[in-house]
Motif scaffolding. Structure first.
Motif, mmCIF file in Angstrom:
data_model
loop_
_atom_site.group_PDB
_atom_site.id
_atom_site.type_symbol
_atom_site.label_atom_id
_atom_site.label_comp_id
_atom_site.label_asym_id
_atom_site.label_seq_id
_atom_site.Cartn_x
_atom_site.Cartn_y
_atom_site.Cartn_z
ATOM 1 N N GLY A 1 0.802 -1.215 0.000
ATOM 2 C CA GLY A 1 0.000 0.000 0.000
ATOM 3 C C GLY A 1 0.835 1.265 0.000
ATOM 4 N N ASP A 2 0.380 2.268 -0.736
ATOM 5 C CA ASP A 2 1.086 3.551 -0.790
ATOM 6 C C ASP A 2 1.151 4.233 0.566
ATOM 7 O OD1 ASP A 2 1.563 3.294 -3.470
ATOM 8 O OD2 ASP A 2 -0.139 4.517 -4.102
ATOM 9 N N ALA A 3 0.166 3.969 1.424
ATOM 10 C CA ALA A 3 0.100 4.677 2.702
ATOM 11 C C ALA A 3 1.038 4.088 3.755
ATOM 12 C CB ALA A 3 -1.332 4.666 3.233
ATOM 13 N N LEU A 4 1.622 2.916 3.478
ATOM 14 C CA LEU A 4 2.501 2.312 4.470
ATOM 15 C C LEU A 4 3.765 3.166 4.641
ATOM 16 C CD1 LEU A 4 2.231 -1.445 3.478
ATOM 17 C CD2 LEU A 4 1.392 -0.395 5.566
ATOM 18 N N PRO A 5 4.140 3.469 5.879
ATOM 19 C CA PRO A 5 5.294 4.344 6.120
ATOM 20 C C PRO A 5 6.614 3.580 5.999
ATOM 21 C CG PRO A 5 4.341 3.688 8.207
ATOM 22 C CD PRO A 5 3.463 3.074 7.133
ATOM 23 N N LEU A 6 6.904 3.102 4.791
ATOM 24 C CA LEU A 6 8.117 2.337 4.546
ATOM 25 C C LEU A 6 8.985 3.068 3.537
ATOM 26 C CD1 LEU A 6 6.752 -1.302 4.136
ATOM 27 C CD2 LEU A 6 8.084 -0.425 6.060
ATOM 28 N N THR A 7 10.273 3.137 3.823
ATOM 29 C CA THR A 7 11.210 3.631 2.830
ATOM 30 C C THR A 7 11.638 2.470 1.939
ATOM 31 O OG1 THR A 7 13.172 3.194 4.162
ATOM 32 C CG2 THR A 7 12.078 5.343 4.469
ATOM 33 N N GLN B 1 10.082 7.285 0.330
ATOM 34 C CA GLN B 1 8.924 6.492 0.691
ATOM 35 C C GLN B 1 8.439 5.704 -0.527
ATOM 36 O OE1 GLN B 1 7.196 6.370 3.846
ATOM 37 N NE2 GLN B 1 9.129 7.299 4.537
ATOM 38 N N LEU B 2 7.952 4.487 -0.298
ATOM 39 C CA LEU B 2 7.476 3.662 -1.404
ATOM 40 C C LEU B 2 6.412 4.377 -2.225
ATOM 41 C CD1 LEU B 2 7.163 0.020 -0.045
ATOM 42 C CD2 LEU B 2 8.798 0.911 -1.688
ATOM 43 N N GLY B 3 5.519 5.107 -1.548
ATOM 44 C CA GLY B 3 4.445 5.798 -2.247
ATOM 45 C C GLY B 3 4.922 6.895 -3.170
ATOM 46 N N GLU B 4 6.179 7.316 -3.029
ATOM 47 C CA GLU B 4 6.741 8.370 -3.875
ATOM 48 C C GLU B 4 7.391 7.819 -5.136
ATOM 49 O OE1 GLU B 4 8.072 11.161 -0.041
ATOM 50 O OE2 GLU B 4 9.583 10.270 -1.354
ATOM 51 N N LEU B 5 7.542 6.492 -5.206
ATOM 52 C CA LEU B 5 8.289 5.901 -6.308
ATOM 53 C C LEU B 5 7.394 5.634 -7.518
ATOM 54 C CD1 LEU B 5 10.434 3.273 -4.359
ATOM 55 C CD2 LEU B 5 10.957 5.682 -4.826
ATOM 56 N N ARG C 1 11.607 -2.543 -8.855
ATOM 57 C CA ARG C 1 13.023 -2.864 -8.638
ATOM 58 C C ARG C 1 13.345 -2.955 -7.150
ATOM 59 N NH1 ARG C 1 16.371 1.196 -10.778
ATOM 60 N NH2 ARG C 1 14.646 2.490 -11.479
ATOM 61 N N VAL C 2 12.698 -2.129 -6.340
ATOM 62 C CA VAL C 2 12.885 -2.224 -4.880
ATOM 63 C C VAL C 2 12.381 -3.576 -4.375
ATOM 64 C CG1 VAL C 2 12.060 -1.326 -2.659
ATOM 65 C CG2 VAL C 2 12.896 0.254 -4.409
ATOM 66 N N LEU C 3 11.227 -4.016 -4.861
ATOM 67 C CA LEU C 3 10.688 -5.296 -4.419
ATOM 68 C C LEU C 3 11.563 -6.459 -4.867
ATOM 69 C CD1 LEU C 3 6.851 -4.781 -5.003
ATOM 70 C CD2 LEU C 3 8.103 -4.721 -2.834
ATOM 71 N N ILE C 4 12.119 -6.372 -6.081
ATOM 72 C CA ILE C 4 13.016 -7.437 -6.530
ATOM 73 C C ILE C 4 14.300 -7.425 -5.696
ATOM 74 C CG2 ILE C 4 14.391 -8.299 -8.463
ATOM 75 C CD1 ILE C 4 12.183 -7.290 -10.335
#
Length: 247
Positions: A96-102, A145-149, A156-159
């Motif tokens: 989810g975009d809202a998750l506070p994860l870098t 943040q993931l939501g900014e990508l 590529r981050v997930l891989i």
């Protein structure tokens, strides 16, 4: 919303074959009250790209979940050649975009299987994360943040998160869906490099162009194996029309 990229590491029976990374025999699997895969027998060759192809509901994601150890079989066998437990990369939409994860925190989750959720990362863990991010060209996105990508950056981050698990079997769910042509081409090239370096890659995909660039395909329809082999032999007009029947 809770996400777990490595729900658990399955106990995997081994097979002595050198050319097959995974051997699937008479597999039935699904969800409570909803069987999906039926009597599926197939091989996943080692050091190759295998594409799982089929329409929605054909069983691609279920099969990927079985291989990852997050969906249990009803009957049949899944046997793995010697190697580390598989690494599983879910669809981008599962995050989810809202998750506070870098981006870096996402990749660090790939070390949970080794360290556990609450233990601090070691110097070795951090080096593994650094290497995976460099390899996928996302080191410069570490603090974002993931939501900014963009879609391609997030994929590529997930891989990289999967790569940080240090497995020689990488399972990907729709890695190129929704990406622009340039991003798809970059992901495809990265996966080819991983295979050349000793990783077996399995991807579930709707993208027939991606499937045709794979080494081998499993074509699924209504939870059954319709065809298996090189793309040019499996993804024929007749076979595709059989599984993608008009409503």
């Amino acid at each position: 919303m809770t996400i777990m990229f490595t729900k658990h590491r399955p106990e995997v029976p081994r097979t002595g074959t050198d050319d097959q990374r995974v051997r699937i025999t008479d597999l039935d699997a699904g969800y409570p009250g909803r069987p999906v895969l039926r009597q599926l027998t197939a091989d996943i060759p080692a050091l190759a790209m295998t594409a799982l192809v089929g329409p929605n509901g054909s069983g691609k994601s279920t099969l990927l979940g079985v291989l990852a150890g997050v969906i249990r079989t009803t009957s049949g066998q899944v046997r793995y050649a010697p190697g580390r437990p598989p690494a599983f990369v879910p669809q981008r939409g599962a995050v989810g975009d809202a998750l506070p994860l870098t981006a870096r925190q996402t990749v660090e989750m790939g070390r949970w299987g080794e360290r556990g959720l609450w233990r601090r990362l070691t110097r070795h863990d951090r080096a593994v994360v650094d290497s995976a991010m460099e390899r996928l060209g996302v080191a410069g996105l570490a603090a974002r943040q993931l939501g900014e990508l963009s879609g391609g950056q997030r994929q590529r981050v997930l891989i990289a998160q999967g790569l940080a698990q240090q497995s020689d079997l990488l399972l990907l769910d729709e890695p190129t869906t929704g990406l622009d042509p340039e991003a798809r081409e970059r992901i495809t090239a990265l996966l080819a490099d991983l295979i050349a370096d000793g990783t077996t890659v399995v991807q579930a995909t709707h993208d027939l162009e991606a499937a045709r660039s794979a080494d081998t395909c499993l074509l699924l329809g209504d939870g059954r194996l319709i065809g298996q082999g090189p793309p040019e032999e499996v993804l024929t007009t007749t076979a595709l029309s059989q599984v993608w029947q008009p409503a």
